[in-house]
Write a protein that holds these residues in place. Structure first.
Motif, PDB file in Angstrom:
ATOM      1  N   LEU A   1       0.840  -1.198   0.000  1.00 45.08           N
ATOM      2  CA  LEU A   1       0.000   0.000   0.000  1.00 45.08           C
ATOM      3  C   LEU A   1       0.874   1.245   0.000  1.00 45.08           C
ATOM      4  N   ALA A   2       0.514   2.167  -0.858  1.00 43.28           N
ATOM      5  CA  ALA A   2       1.234   3.439  -0.897  1.00 43.28           C
ATOM      6  C   ALA A   2       0.693   4.359   0.193  1.00 43.28           C
ATOM      7  N   ILE A   3       1.585   4.890   1.010  1.00 42.63           N
ATOM      8  CA  ILE A   3       1.209   5.864   2.037  1.00 42.63           C
ATOM      9  C   ILE A   3       1.621   7.225   1.512  1.00 42.63           C
ATOM     10  N   ASP A   4       0.646   7.988   1.078  1.00 41.80           N
ATOM     11  CA  ASP A   4       0.982   9.205   0.345  1.00 41.80           C
ATOM     12  C   ASP A   4       1.690  10.251   1.189  1.00 41.80           C
ATOM     13  N   THR A   5       1.267  10.382   2.434  1.00 44.67           N
ATOM     14  CA  THR A   5       1.873  11.442   3.243  1.00 44.67           C
ATOM     15  C   THR A   5       3.389  11.265   3.351  1.00 44.67           C
ATOM     16  N   GLY A   6       3.846  10.040   3.403  1.00 44.79           N
ATOM     17  CA  GLY A   6       5.281   9.827   3.539  1.00 44.79           C
ATOM     18  C   GLY A   6       5.906   9.342   2.241  1.00 44.79           C
ATOM     19  N   HIS A   7       5.104   9.196   1.203  1.00 45.21           N
ATOM     20  CA  HIS A   7       5.597   8.723  -0.091  1.00 45.21           C
ATOM     21  C   HIS A   7       6.396   7.428   0.037  1.00 45.21           C
ATOM     22  N   HIS A   8       5.824   6.501   0.778  1.00 45.12           N
ATOM     23  CA  HIS A   8       6.493   5.204   0.890  1.00 45.12           C
ATOM     24  C   HIS A   8       5.449   4.107   0.785  1.00 45.12           C
ATOM     25  N   GLU A   9       5.903   2.880   0.741  1.00 45.00           N
ATOM     26  CA  GLU A   9       4.986   1.757   0.662  1.00 45.00           C
ATOM     27  C   GLU A   9       5.094   0.894   1.910  1.00 45.00           C
ATOM     28  N   ILE A  10       3.961   0.363   2.314  1.00 50.47           N
ATOM     29  CA  ILE A  10       3.966  -0.593   3.405  1.00 50.47           C
ATOM     30  C   ILE A  10       3.472  -1.927   2.866  1.00 50.47           C
ATOM     31  N   LEU A  11       3.624  -2.942   3.664  1.00 49.42           N
ATOM     32  CA  LEU A  11       3.288  -4.299   3.259  1.00 49.42           C
ATOM     33  C   LEU A  11       2.286  -4.825   4.286  1.00 49.42           C
ATOM     34  N   ARG A  12       1.154  -5.312   3.824  1.00 48.64           N
ATOM     35  CA  ARG A  12       0.135  -5.786   4.757  1.00 48.64           C
ATOM     36  C   ARG A  12      -0.162  -7.255   4.506  1.00 48.64           C
ATOM     37  N   VAL A  13      -0.245  -8.016   5.571  1.00 47.39           N
ATOM     38  CA  VAL A  13      -0.449  -9.459   5.435  1.00 47.39           C
ATOM     39  C   VAL A  13      -1.169  -9.993   6.674  1.00 47.39           C
ATOM     40  N   THR A  14      -2.046 -10.952   6.460  1.00 47.27           N
ATOM     41  CA  THR A  14      -2.705 -11.623   7.580  1.00 47.27           C
ATOM     42  C   THR A  14      -2.127 -13.026   7.701  1.00 47.27           C
ATOM     43  N   VAL A  15      -1.751 -13.377   8.918  1.00 51.07           N
ATOM     44  CA  VAL A  15      -0.940 -14.572   9.147  1.00 51.07           C
ATOM     45  C   VAL A  15      -1.641 -15.516  10.122  1.00 51.07           C
ATOM     46  N   PRO A  16      -1.765 -16.799   9.754  1.00 50.39           N
ATOM     47  CA  PRO A  16      -2.381 -17.773  10.668  1.00 50.39           C
ATOM     48  C   PRO A  16      -1.397 -18.189  11.763  1.00 50.39           C
ATOM     49  N   PRO A  17      -1.875 -18.860  12.796  1.00 48.19           N
ATOM     50  CA  PRO A  17      -0.999 -19.285  13.890  1.00 48.19           C
ATOM     51  C   PRO A  17       0.148 -20.158  13.387  1.00 48.19           C
ATOM     52  N   GLY A  18       1.257 -20.081  14.099  1.00 47.67           N
ATOM     53  CA  GLY A  18       2.434 -20.870  13.743  1.00 47.67           C
ATOM     54  C   GLY A  18       3.630 -19.976  13.554  1.00 47.67           C
ATOM     55  N   PRO A  19       4.731 -20.523  13.061  1.00 48.42           N
ATOM     56  CA  PRO A  19       5.907 -19.692  12.806  1.00 48.42           C
ATOM     57  C   PRO A  19       5.685 -18.837  11.558  1.00 48.42           C
ATOM     58  N   PHE A  20       6.285 -17.692  11.529  1.00 49.79           N
ATOM     59  CA  PHE A  20       6.150 -16.800  10.374  1.00 49.79           C
ATOM     60  C   PHE A  20       7.428 -15.971  10.235  1.00 49.79           C
ATOM     61  N   SER A  21       7.899 -15.886   8.995  1.00 51.92           N
ATOM     62  CA  SER A  21       9.091 -15.075   8.738  1.00 51.92           C
ATOM     63  C   SER A  21       8.869 -14.173   7.542  1.00 51.92           C
ATOM     64  N   LEU A  22       9.456 -13.009   7.633  1.00 49.32           N
ATOM     65  CA  LEU A  22       9.469 -12.066   6.515  1.00 49.32           C
ATOM     66  C   LEU A  22      10.923 -11.704   6.270  1.00 49.32           C
ATOM     67  N   THR A  23      11.351 -11.869   5.016  1.00 51.19           N
ATOM     68  CA  THR A  23      12.729 -11.514   4.668  1.00 51.19           C
ATOM     69  C   THR A  23      12.690 -10.511   3.524  1.00 51.19           C
ATOM     70  N   TYR A  24      13.501  -9.505   3.634  1.00 54.08           N
ATOM     71  CA  TYR A  24      13.534  -8.464   2.612  1.00 54.08           C
ATOM     72  C   TYR A  24      14.973  -8.209   2.190  1.00 54.08           C
ATOM     73  N   ASP A  25      15.176  -8.163   0.892  1.00 50.28           N
ATOM     74  CA  ASP A  25      16.483  -7.831   0.320  1.00 50.28           C
ATOM     75  C   ASP A  25      16.287  -6.804  -0.768  1.00 50.28           C
ATOM     76  N   ALA A  26      17.148  -5.821  -0.793  1.00 44.60           N
ATOM     77  CA  ALA A  26      17.051  -4.828  -1.881  1.00 44.60           C
ATOM     78  C   ALA A  26      18.415  -4.228  -2.162  1.00 44.60           C
ATOM     79  N   ASN A  27      18.608  -3.898  -3.405  1.00 42.50           N
ATOM     80  CA  ASN A  27      19.769  -3.114  -3.824  1.00 42.50           C
ATOM     81  C   ASN A  27      19.266  -1.711  -4.143  1.00 42.50           C
ATOM     82  N   VAL A  28      19.878  -0.739  -3.532  1.00 45.39           N
ATOM     83  CA  VAL A  28      19.354   0.623  -3.616  1.00 45.39           C
ATOM     84  C   VAL A  28      20.468   1.566  -4.078  1.00 45.39           C
ATOM     85  N   ARG A  29      20.136   2.415  -5.027  1.00 44.21           N
ATOM     86  CA  ARG A  29      21.103   3.433  -5.450  1.00 44.21           C
ATOM     87  C   ARG A  29      20.698   4.776  -4.855  1.00 44.21           C
ATOM     88  N   LEU A  30      21.625   5.419  -4.197  1.00 45.15           N
ATOM     89  CA  LEU A  30      21.354   6.733  -3.606  1.00 45.15           C
ATOM     90  C   LEU A  30      21.934   7.827  -4.487  1.00 45.15           C
TER      91      LEU A  30
END
Lengths: 277, 277, 277, 277
Positions: D50-79
């Motif tokens: 989801l795009a959050i306009d006030t901050g011009h960034h994106e968030i990630l939304r997910v609904t997770v059932p009981p049990g173990p859960f992992s989120l991994t993120y990798d990115a290459n970014v040019r500044l």
């Protein structure tokens, strides 16, 4: 030695029978002597004088029926402030503090010294201990705050004042007390009469315990410190309001004054320590 | 009449010569009598016992050189709690409060009673005065708060606790004190030993001044109120920490216990007022 | 359908060239339609109208030279409040909230919802979700608070109001918003014109996001909720002052009014939900 | 131009079906470009961005059932941080601020700028405006505060930090934001990845709006400012937590890293302004 004539009048309308406590009487101590005084109640009513040991002062208690009510107080007071020839250059070690002074190291309603340990270290840590350090605190308060009538209210604390950078005499005193206690110096609030206060009012200032005795400080610089007449002392202004009551009453007018009436021993401008011990 | 054996051990590592004040001694009063006690310092060091008049208790002061340091305290205490046959159904009028009790009407660092006048009116205004009203306050606190270890810290106040709805024993006591004072009932913080506390620790509770004497209250319901052994009393927990020091020291372990050792007079579950006056 | 005529006048003395932002314009939405409006500046000065997207309203910006300055606003507004035939009985799940609503779950300057999770659980946890629960919150606020002009100031927060049990319209709204957010219900502050407000003034109330749309709530019960004309919305009153400026200016007088001018559709007292979506 | 590889892993145990929002994605702007990225959920679950306009960034939304859960993120970014050849020496006048920036002048939950007007006048009033003044604020914060892990919690505000003189990165940022806003400079909180942070963690810093664009500031001096990868922006940390959820879940472990992977354009130590506009 200085002689001060103090006067206060409080005029109330009582809506419902009310019990009052007044802290307006000049205190007696080795520092100040009440040479003569007169308490006038109108209507004339029986009242009690109660000694408050923690602050070594007296309060006046009276129950008043509905109608107009006035309390007038006049006293002649001699001040024998010990002007030290040398500044106390030490602070009494924790291990040597008298038992009755220990509670005045603790934070109180309006003096949250527990929050200021790092702040005082950073701001006052390198000033030599004793009178010089407390004077440094007063100078810092004087520079940091603006004296603005009405800028604070009865729930304003030392921390609020530090942040908002404005206050009145009681706030200046609270901040001084909080900063002292955070440095391990016992400190207490003192209410009193002050010569030359403009506009005239009861005044609030503080005392710090240095080298075994109490010294007066007033960061407001609004009145000469060697002409302050002490009324009550306590942990903070919560312990020393000029009036408290239970019932229903309105303060209609108040008159307060203090003036030197004998020129003996005056003229010197005191920047040296004034001890009340 | 109940006999309680109390025990506490504090084991420190002192990094730099430190001056300590300990408030761990069981007090003597018409309510409780210390039948015998032993204070053991390891290493053996000279110490002072100082009477703190405002709370009518004694503290222990000692200066400790670097190295390990332990303080062990044992005492047998007899409690003579006056179990009133009738609840005190009145609150002492403002006009009749003893001078030494007046300061305990004032707000203090952790008990901002000055902010709660409307809140108490609204919440407790219709409860009959006296023991019943303070009991109502304790019941309300018990229902409103969750007892959660670690939910508060040393700067948490009664107002914070009211809002956050969680705390530990000292917070329960602070809220009780603040609510009482806002209603015009003098109240003070009391630290002590409690039988059956789980986990064992020093305990904090409070006293309210009703009908001319002090009555014990404990809104936590964690220990029987007629088996509380009083250590220190003061305006709030700022006046009654079990230890304060200036220097550098680490508390490594602490052991606290309290147990009834004589079965005479026990068995009754007290819900009647316990007076300590 | 209701027609409201709104009017406001702000008369200033400008001491030094000042830049103002005014949030006094009635907004346009599916809920309310501005049928006609007039903005009068005296002296006549160029001004900007800026759309504030977060609150879907417009502000007016103008730079004013020293001297007298007046802004007058008149508008005729048609309200098409959807009066639901059934109360929304559900709250939008966190997983379904629109992105633009998410920020209105967060605590803000005057609405410290992060502190109130236990409080709301305890106080509102058993009320059925949706319109009924937010109505329960409003009723609780109405009962708990006293509406006292001057009892709060520009730094008063929802938590302060909860403790002090008094406030004005903005405080009622802040408390409502904070309690909603603590329950997971997005809520925002709305400023507006209100019919029948006594004394006349700008009004502050709030909206809660239920079942996919915004619903108006006003815990003060000072004006009919289906006749509120919305000006600005934001996180709390910090986002919706009627005027802000940089410079030096004094507000000399202010006139605000709102009146129904068409009697069609009036007379029914609305206790049903008013949706502005 | 700098290339940064960022990585984060969040490992949860879900006790009850929970809805999460994660703000861990590197943002895209003229300042930074995501060259490639990978989001991995374990178990694999559908999620929204989801795009959050006030901050011009994106968030990630997910609904997770009981049990173990992992989120991994990798990115290459040019500044592509624009290193200004000259410091912006002016602050955008109130009359010229873009509409979307106005809200970032207002006080927020953790940045009570409304209380600090006198404080900033006194402390920063004489520093030349623009980049130099905000740098002066950062230097003052760096000198005034001690960086102490665990010294603050999720309810600590800029004013608390000012008084207590200690905090962590989010507190440094909050104080910077509050001081800027009190001076009339719009400021916002930014979360991100930082190279060289020890211990590794998400980082918090801030941006000030000067001369028409946003400039990065970090009063902690814990990481090179021209290698900060922005995630989310908002009024304060309330708008930019790395994770929020409704349900019941425990964060078991978290891994965060950021490293330069291309040595082009590095080596220069940037003390010049870094603009993200």
């Amino acid at each position: 030695m200085t002689n001060i004539r103090v006067h206060s009048e409080l005029h109330y309308t009582i809506q419902r029978t009310s019990s009052f406590i007044f802290a307006i009487l000049a205190g007696n101590s080795t520092y100040q002597t009440v040479l003569g005084e007169r308490v006038t109640l109108e209507p004339s009513l029986p009242f009690e004088r109660l000694a408050i040991d923690t602050g070594h002062h007296e309060i006046l208690r009276v129950t008043v029926p509905p109608g107009p009510f006035s309390l007038t107080y006049d006293a002649n007071v001699r001040l024998d402030a010990r002007i030290a020839t040398e500044n106390p250059s030490s602070e009494t070690p924790f291990a040597d503090l008298p038992a009755e002074v220990l509670g005045l190291l603790n934070p109180s309603r309006y003096c949250e010294s527990d929050k200021l340990d790092r702040f005082v270290d950073r701001t006052f840590g390198t000033i030599p201990p004793g009178f010089e350090r407390v004077t440094g605190i007063c100078n810092w308060i004087y520079d940091h705050l603006s004296y603005i009538a009405g800028s604070t209210d009865s729930s304003t604390t030392a921390v609020d004042v530090l942040v908002r950078a404005a206050g009145v005499c009681r706030d200046y005193a609270h901040l001084g007390i909080a900063l002292c206690r955070a440095l391990g110096i016992p400190a207490r609030y003192v209410s009193g009469y002050a010569v030359g206060l403009d506009p005239p009012d009861f005044h609030g200032f503080f005392e710090a315990f240095l080298d075994g005795r109490w010294y007066l400080f007033d960061a407001t610089r609004m009145a000469p410190i060697d002409k302050l007449v002490r009324i009550a002392a306590g942990r903070d202004a919560a312990d020393a309001p000029f009036a408290t009551f239970v019932g229903a009453a309105t303060l209609d007018t108040m008159v307060v004054s203090a003036a030197e009436y004998d020129d003996a021993a005056e003229g010197e401008s005191t920047t040296a320590p004034v001890s009340t011990a």
